[in-house]
Design a protein around this motif. Structure first.
Motif, short mmCIF file in Angstrom:
data_model
loop_
_atom_site.label_atom_id
_atom_site.label_comp_id
_atom_site.label_asym_id
_atom_site.label_seq_id
_atom_site.Cartn_x
_atom_site.Cartn_y
_atom_site.Cartn_z
N PHE A 31 -35.79 -20.88 -44.27
CA PHE A 31 -37.08 -20.66 -43.62
C PHE A 31 -37.72 -22.01 -43.34
O PHE A 31 -37.34 -23.03 -43.91
CB PHE A 31 -38.01 -19.80 -44.49
N ALA A 37 -43.14 -17.05 -41.72
CA ALA A 37 -42.05 -16.86 -42.68
C ALA A 37 -42.48 -15.95 -43.82
O ALA A 37 -41.71 -15.70 -44.75
CB ALA A 37 -41.60 -18.21 -43.25
N LEU A 40 -40.26 -13.08 -45.33
CA LEU A 40 -39.09 -13.53 -46.10
C LEU A 40 -39.52 -13.99 -47.49
O LEU A 40 -38.86 -13.69 -48.49
CB LEU A 40 -38.39 -14.68 -45.37
N LEU A 58 -34.48 -18.62 -51.51
CA LEU A 58 -35.18 -19.25 -50.39
C LEU A 58 -34.82 -20.73 -50.31
O LEU A 58 -34.80 -21.43 -51.33
CB LEU A 58 -36.69 -19.09 -50.55
N ARG A 60 -36.12 -23.89 -48.05
CA ARG A 60 -36.98 -24.44 -46.99
C ARG A 60 -36.25 -25.54 -46.24
O ARG A 60 -35.62 -26.41 -46.86
CB ARG A 60 -38.28 -24.99 -47.59
N GLN A 80 -34.83 -17.39 -41.06
CA GLN A 80 -35.87 -17.27 -40.04
C GLN A 80 -35.39 -18.08 -38.84
O GLN A 80 -34.91 -19.20 -38.99
CB GLN A 80 -37.17 -17.86 -40.59
N LYS A 226 -40.48 -15.00 -34.15
CA LYS A 226 -39.36 -15.33 -35.02
C LYS A 226 -38.49 -14.09 -35.28
O LYS A 226 -38.96 -12.95 -35.22
CB LYS A 226 -39.86 -15.87 -36.36
#
Length: 406
Positions: A31, A37, A40, A58, A60, A80, A226
C-alpha cells in the motif's frame, strides 16, 4: 443488481476449510501512504481477514514504481494499485515487459485533487481561466507533478487541463513525484502544483502553501480510483486465497462506509506513523467529505471518497478498465488501439469478485459496464472505446509511443 434482501449464503466462511481453503494463508499486501488505502489497513488490522483463514502483512511502499517492481518480483502478493498502473503493466508500457495482471476489486472512488501553490494564488491564478492565461503568457512553463506516468493522477490532471484548453504535454511541464513527497516539493518551490490523493492536498492547505484548484470528483462524479491488484499468476496459483482476500477487504470496506463513527475511527487508525504518518487534522475532514479549498470556500462534498457504496465502488467494471485504456491511447502512451474489450475481460476479475460479493450478500450489478458524463460533457459507456479515444480536441495520438519517465 442482486436483491439486497436475499439472505447471505450459509457457506460464507467455507473458504477457510476443505477444498475452498486458501492455498496461501499469509499474504504480503502493498500500500501507499494515502487515505484510500484505508480498507486494506482496516482489513489487515481489525480482524476482517482471520475469519477467512488469512493473515495480511502490510508493506508500505515509497513510490508506485517500487510497488510495481515488487509485484512483478513477487515480494508482494497483491497491492493497492492505480488503475492505469495495473493496465500499463499488463500492456507493457510501465517500464518493463508485459506481465499478465488482474484487478480483483475496486478499493475507492473519488477523493483525489489538483493543488496549486500559494505563489500562484498570490498572482490570482485561482481558476481555470486564470491558469490558462498564466500558461499562455508565462515565459517559463509552470511545473505540475503527478504520481506515475500512466497513473490515475496523471490522467485526471491531463483530463482537467485539456477540458480547459490547456495541452498537458505541450503547454505545461509535468514530472513524477511520489505522493508523500508532493508537499515538500511544493514548499521548496520545485513544483507549482500537483495532482495526488489525500491527505496531501489537505496538508498543503493546512501548511498554507497551496490550495485546491479542483477535485477529481468534479471531473467525473464517482469515478474509479484505486484497485486491489495482483499478477494473473497469483490468481491462477491461489484462486481461493484471492477470493478470500476480496471478501476480507470487501467486509472492511463495508464497515468503513457504515457510519461516520466508523470513518472517524478508520481515519484515526490510518493517521499513525506506520501507515500514512500525517496529522489527523489533514486526514479526517476530507475522509468525512468535509472540504475547504484554501480560498475561503467550504462545503460538504456530494461525491466524497467512498469505499463501499453498497458494492458500487468495488465491482471491477469492464468499462472502468476500458476508460483508462482510452486515455492511455489519447495521450500517446499506447501506439495503437489494443483489443480493448478482450484486455478488460482478461484483467478485470468479475467472476471471482461476483462469487465473493454474493457470499457476503453484497449487491452485484447485472452488467459489467456503467456509464457516466464527465466534466466536459463527454458521455462514456464503454461501447466504442477506440472512437472515444479519438473524440477529444486535445490529444497526443501518435504511432510512436511517448517516451516514458520510469
Amino acid at each position: 443488481m442482486t436483491d439486497p434482501n436475499t439472505p447471505p449464503r450459509s457457506d460464507a466462511l467455507a473458504w477457510v476449510a476443505g477444498s475452498d481453503a486458501p492455498e496461501k494463508h499469509v499474504v504480503n499486501l502493498g500500500f501507499m501512504a494515502l487515505t484510500d488505502a484505508a480498507s486494506l489497513i482496516v482489513a489487515a488490522t481489525q480482524g476482517f481477514a482471520q475469519p477467512y483463514g488469512l493473515t495480511l502483512n502490510l508493506r508500505r511502499q515509497n513510490s508506485w514504481s517500487n510497488l510495481r517492481d515488487k509485484l512483478v518480483e513477487r515480494e508482494l502478493d497483491a497491492a493497492q494499485g492505480l488503475y492505469g498502473l495495473i493496465y500499463a503493466m499488463h500492456l507493457g508500457i510501465s517500464g518493463g515487459a508485459p506481465v499478465d495482471m488482474a484487478v480483483l476489486m475496486g478499493l475507492a472512488q473519488n477523493g483525489q485533487g489538483i493543488t496549486l501553490s500559494s505563489r500562484l494564488k498570490a498572482l490570482d491564478v485561482t481558476n481555470a481561466e486564470a491558469l490558462g492565461k498564466c500558461v499562455r503568457q508565462s515565459g517559463a512553463k509552470i511545473t505540475l507533478a503527478q504520481t506515475f506516468p500512466t497513473g490515475t493522477h496523471a490522467l485526471w490532471l491531463y483530463y482537467w487541463l485539456a477540458a480547459h484548453g490547456i495541452h498537458p504535454l505541450n503547454d505545461v511541464r509535468t514530472l513524477v513525484v511520489p505522493p508523500s513527497q508532493m508537499v515538500a516539493h511544493l514548499q521548496a518551490g520545485r513544483i507549482d502544483g500537483f495532482c495526488a490523493g489525500e491527505p496531501w492536498g489537505a496538508q498543503a492547505i493546512e501548511q498554507e502553501i497551496g490550495f485546491t484548484l479542483a477535485t477529481s470528483q468534479s471531473i467525473w462524479a464517482d469515478h474509479p480510483e484505486k484497485v486491489l491488484g495482483c499478477t494473473r499468476a497469483f490468481v491462477e496459483a491461489y484462486p481461493n486465497t484471492a477470493r478470500a482476500l476480496i471478501m476480507a477487504v470487501l467486509e472492511a470496506s463495508r464497515f468503513i462506509d457504515q457510519s461516520q463513527t466508523n470513518r472517524r475511527s478508520a481515519a484515526q487508525l490510518i493517521a499513525s506513523n506506520e501507515y500514512i504518518n500525517a496529522p489527523l487534522a489533514a486526514i479526517e475532514p476530507r475522509f468525512l467529505g468535509q472540504y475547504e479549498d484554501g480560498l475561503g470556500h467550504a462545503w460538504q462534498d456530494k461525491h466524497p471518497l467512498r469505499f463501499f457504496g453498497n458494492g458500487e465502488v468495488n465491482m471491477p467494471y469492464h468499462s472502468d478498465g476500458l476508460w483508462f485504456m482510452t486515455q492511455l491511447r489519447r495521450w500517446g502512451l499506447l501506439r495503437e488501439d489494443p483489443d480493448y474489450l478482450a484486455v478488460a475481460q482478461s484483467v478485470q476479475q468479475t467472476s471471482l469478485y461476483r462469487d465473493a460479493a454474493t457470499a457476503l450478500n453484497v449487491p452485484v450489478p447485472d452488467s459489467s459496464m456503467r456509464s457516466a458524463v464527465l466534466m466536459d460533457g463527454s458521455h462514456w459507456d464503454g461501447s466504442d472505446p477506440a472512437r472515444y479515444a479519438r473524440s477529444f480536441a486535445l490529444h497526443a495520438l501518435t504511432d510512436a509511443a511517448t517516451p516514458g519517465i520510469f
